[in-house]
Design an enzyme around this catalytic site. Structure first.
Site: not given
Length: 160
Positions: A69, A122, A134
């Protein structure tokens, strides 16, 4: 045409979708990304080219087989001359924490999934109109998706 008057629908098995001139449901529309320019647009454009690449923990390039990510964001931002840290927690701290509704395309969306390790673990790129890009997790590929209201994410307004 046989219709179940009580339910207002065609009786089962009487007709098929092709009888109406189509054979599949329409595709969902692409996200309506608000008009942005300059580095924000370049970062979004470059990041979108990575859709379909595999999630690879620690990855930040095709040479490594894919992206995690924060590696995806690190790659897109540095490619466009914007200094950004490599890991999600530091990336989230790079900008100002804001409500999701205050984000502009090119800002970040962050999550804290592990309460034992405070801070963002994240992170994603905000595309606009509630859409994000993402690199989600092992076994999945880089993707666009609609951000859901109950995800516990917060916005990170970037100052570039």
């Amino acid at each position: 045409m046989p219709v179940d008057q009580a339910a207002g629908i065609l009786a089962p098995g009487v007709m098929s979708p092709t009888d109406f001139g189509f054979d599949a449901l329409p595709e969902l529309p692409e996200p309506a990304i608000p008009d942005v320019s300059g580095k924000r647009q370049a970062i979004i454009d470059d990041a979108l080219t990575q859709i379909g690449k595999w999630y690879v923990w620690g990855g930040e390039s095709d040479a490594e087989g894919g992206f995690d990510c924060s590696g995806l964001l690190f790659w897109a931002f540095t490619k466009n001359g914007v200094d950004i840290p490599r890991v999600s927690g530091a990336q989230a701290a790079r900008g100002k924490r804001v409500d999701i509704t205050k984000l502009r395309p090119g800002d970040l969306v962050a999550w804290e999934n592990n309460p034992e390790a405070p801070g963002a673990d994240h992170i994603a790129l905000y595309l606009g109109d509630g859409w994000i890009l993402e690199a989600p997790r092992t076994g999945l590929k880089v993707r666009k998706r609609k951000l859901r209201a109950n995800e516990g994410a917060w916005g990170v307004a970037m100052d570039y």
